[in-house]
Enzyme design. Structure first.
Site, PDB file in Angstrom:
ATOM      1  CB  SER A 135     -40.579 -37.636 -16.212  1.00 56.61           C
ATOM      2  OG  SER A 135     -41.463 -38.016 -17.238  1.00 56.61           O
ATOM      3  CE  LYS A 161     -40.580 -41.513 -17.562  1.00 59.45           C
ATOM      4  NZ  LYS A 161     -41.055 -42.461 -16.542  1.00 59.45           N
ATOM      5  CE  LYS A 163     -43.986 -39.861 -19.321  1.00 53.43           C
ATOM      6  NZ  LYS A 163     -44.437 -41.187 -18.889  1.00 53.43           N
ATOM      7  CG  ASP A 188     -42.422 -43.861 -19.927  1.00 47.95           C
ATOM      8  OD1 ASP A 188     -42.837 -44.920 -20.437  1.00 47.95           O
ATOM      9  OD2 ASP A 188     -42.914 -43.360 -18.898  1.00 47.95           O
ATOM     10  CD  GLU A 213     -40.699 -45.913 -17.504  1.00 45.44           C
ATOM     11  OE1 GLU A 213     -39.956 -44.913 -17.640  1.00 45.44           O
ATOM     12  OE2 GLU A 213     -41.536 -46.022 -16.596  1.00 45.44           O
ATOM     13  CG  ASP A 238     -44.401 -47.702 -15.243  1.00 47.59           C
ATOM     14  OD1 ASP A 238     -44.880 -48.099 -14.168  1.00 47.59           O
ATOM     15  OD2 ASP A 238     -44.634 -46.546 -15.658  1.00 47.59           O
ATOM     16  CE  LYS A 262     -44.628 -44.828 -12.437  1.00 45.20           C
ATOM     17  NZ  LYS A 262     -45.496 -44.714 -13.620  1.00 45.20           N
ATOM     18  N   GLY A 290     -42.519 -42.128 -10.793  1.00 45.66           N
ATOM     19  CA  GLY A 290     -43.365 -41.106 -10.176  1.00 45.66           C
ATOM     20  C   GLY A 290     -44.666 -41.010 -10.930  1.00 45.66           C
TER      21      GLY A 290
HETATM   22  O1  NPG Z   1     -42.022 -37.091 -12.030  1.00 52.17           O
HETATM   23  O2  NPG Z   1     -43.824 -37.848 -11.067  1.00 52.17           O
HETATM   24  C1  NPG Z   1     -43.132 -37.609 -12.060  1.00 52.17           C
HETATM   25  C2  NPG Z   1     -43.695 -37.969 -13.407  1.00 52.17           C
HETATM   26  C3  NPG Z   1     -43.000 -39.141 -14.002  1.00 52.17           C
HETATM   27  O3  NPG Z   1     -43.469 -39.468 -16.292  1.00 52.17           O
HETATM   28  C4  NPG Z   1     -43.784 -39.697 -15.148  1.00 52.17           C
HETATM   29  N1  NPG Z   1     -44.834 -40.440 -14.823  1.00 52.17           N
HETATM   30  O4  NPG Z   1     -45.844 -42.962 -17.078  1.00 52.17           O
HETATM   31  O5  NPG Z   1     -44.420 -42.935 -15.492  1.00 52.17           O
HETATM   32  C5  NPG Z   1     -45.317 -42.402 -16.124  1.00 52.17           C
HETATM   33  C6  NPG Z   1     -45.751 -40.982 -15.763  1.00 52.17           C
HETATM   34  C7  NPG Z   1     -47.142 -40.902 -15.171  1.00 52.17           C
HETATM   35  C8  NPG Z   1     -47.590 -39.696 -14.705  1.00 52.17           C
HETATM   36  C9  NPG Z   1     -47.959 -41.981 -15.074  1.00 52.17           C
HETATM   37  C10 NPG Z   1     -48.852 -39.574 -14.138  1.00 52.17           C
HETATM   38  C11 NPG Z   1     -49.232 -41.869 -14.533  1.00 52.17           C
HETATM   39  C12 NPG Z   1     -49.663 -40.646 -14.056  1.00 52.17           C
END
Ligand code: NPG
Length: 369
Positions: A135, A161, A163, A188, A213, A238, A262, A290
């Site tokens: 990500s 992915k 953002k 996302d 997402e 999500d 998650k 994640g």
């Molecule tokens: O690889 O752990 C990873 C990060 C993936 O982008 C990611 N997570 O919105 O999904 C999300 C975002 C996130 C990160 C959300 C930290 C909340 C806290």
């Protein structure tokens, strides 16, 4: 089984590089780690709540309160027959899934060690390696974004992915798609758009994305259904999916065609497995999200991602993608085929490095029965 003690560690880990999403930019990840003691065994868990309520209403502060004042006293009094007990024990508490999930993870770790079985086996997982993606946060410029994507692709990540946020989507996705025509790609938005933004989101249909997402607010299930009806690209939810009930509502309403599971967001591994089952029955693909977990939370995510319905690569990158220093040994590494190996040892199957955890601990409290 009675627990002899529980310790909470609030850690603040420096990220290798700042991570920017539509809700803000972070340079450090704050998280709560839990250590359960039972006889000679130790179980570890990680609570994914962040320092501020930007992703969900939960924070390390609210989770500390719910754990310290409610869940831990009850857990220390209870004669545990298994991690499943937590649901009954905590059923009277409204919300706070991240706090519950952190404790549940530590119970699973302990349980696995007691039974000498890996978490993957306890959950019914079927693989010992899972395909993973990466990500990528919002970058200062498109050139920087292309360089970052190129770096991760060269490392062997199988899907990327990006953002996105309003005004930082079509140009970015077009540039990445042109440079990497075959790359499995998804975006996302972390709830940054409104239904009125449908025209710009429809432009993304041209780029052959795996999914979009969480484009809209977490409560906007109806609006997501209206948006999905206008898009060719599948919507993946999500933040909106807080339990198996939310998953059922979303699927029945046509609010999404893919679900990001998650365990931390839905109250733990058992609820995550229920969502997986529901999606499997309906032929809906799922993948494991994640939350910038340490190796402790990542081990748990890898275990659930071995269930057969997790058909899309997860946000489960190697340890060196996130942190300068990992709190477990050995760190998770990316295999040449774009997968990560799932630990096969008892419980989470990782060796926790307390010395490193203590280096980053900013608050600590131990509780005994
Ligand atoms: O690889 O752990 C990873 C990060 C993936 O982008 C990611 N997570 O919105 O999904 C999300 C975002 C996130 C990160 C959300 C930290 C909340 C806290």
């Amino acid at each position: 089984m009675y627990l002899d003690g529980i310790t909470l560690f609030l850690i603040r880990l420096p990220l290798k590089a700042p991570f920017e999403t539509s809700t803000g930019r972070i340079t450090h990840r704050e998280a709560i780690l839990l250590r359960l003691e039972a006889g000679s065994l130790e179980g570890w868990g990680e609570c994914v709540a962040g320092s501020v309520p930007d992703y969900s209403y939960e924070t390390t502060g609210t989770a500390w309160h719910v754990l310290r004042d409610l869940l831990i006293p009850a857990a220390l009094r209870h004669d545990w027959q298994g991690p499943e007990d937590l649901q009954r024990l905590s059923a009277w508490i409204r919300g706070h899934p991240m706090a519950r999930a952190g404790l549940e993870m530590a119970l699973w770790d302990l349980w696995g060690q007691q039974k000498n079985r890996s978490l993957r086996d306890l959950l019914g997982g079927e693989r010992d390696q899972v395909p993973v993606g990466v990500s990528i946060g919002i970058q200062p410029s498109i050139e920087e974004l292309l360089r970052t994507v190129e770096g991760f692709v060269a490392q062997g990540y199988r899907r990327v992915k990006l953002k996105i946020k309003p005004g930082r989507e079509v140009g970015e996705v077009r540039a990445v798609r042109e440079a990497f025509p075959e790359l499995p790609l998804q975006v996302d938005a972390n709830a940054a758009y409104r239904l009125e933004d449908a025209p710009v989101l429809k432009e993304l249909d041209a780029f052959d994305l795996l999914l979009i997402e969480q484009p809209l607010d977490e409560d906007d299930l109806l609006e997501h259904a209206r948006l999905q009806a206008q898009l060719r690209t599948p919507i993946c939810l999500d933040e909106s999916i807080k339990s198996a009930r939310h998953a059922r509502w979303a699927l029945e309403m046509g609010a999404c065609r893919v679900i990001n599971i998650k365990p931390g967001r839905v109250g733990g591994l058992l609820e995550a497995r229920r969502i997986h089952e529901l999606c499997q029955q309906r032929g809906v693909p799922v993948w494991c999200g994640g939350m910038l977990e340490t190796g402790i939370g990542r081990a748990s995510n890898l275990a659930i991602a071995t269930l057969p319905g997790f058909t899309l690569p997860g946000d489960l990158s190697a340890s060196d993608r996130y942190y300068v220093e990992e709190v477990i040994d050995p760190p998770f590494a990316l295999e040449p085929d774009g997968t990560i190996r799932v630990p096969g040892g008892p419980g989470l199957g990782v060796t926790v490095r307390l010395d490193r955890i203590l280096r980053y601990t900013i608050r600590m409290e131990r509780f005994t029965g």
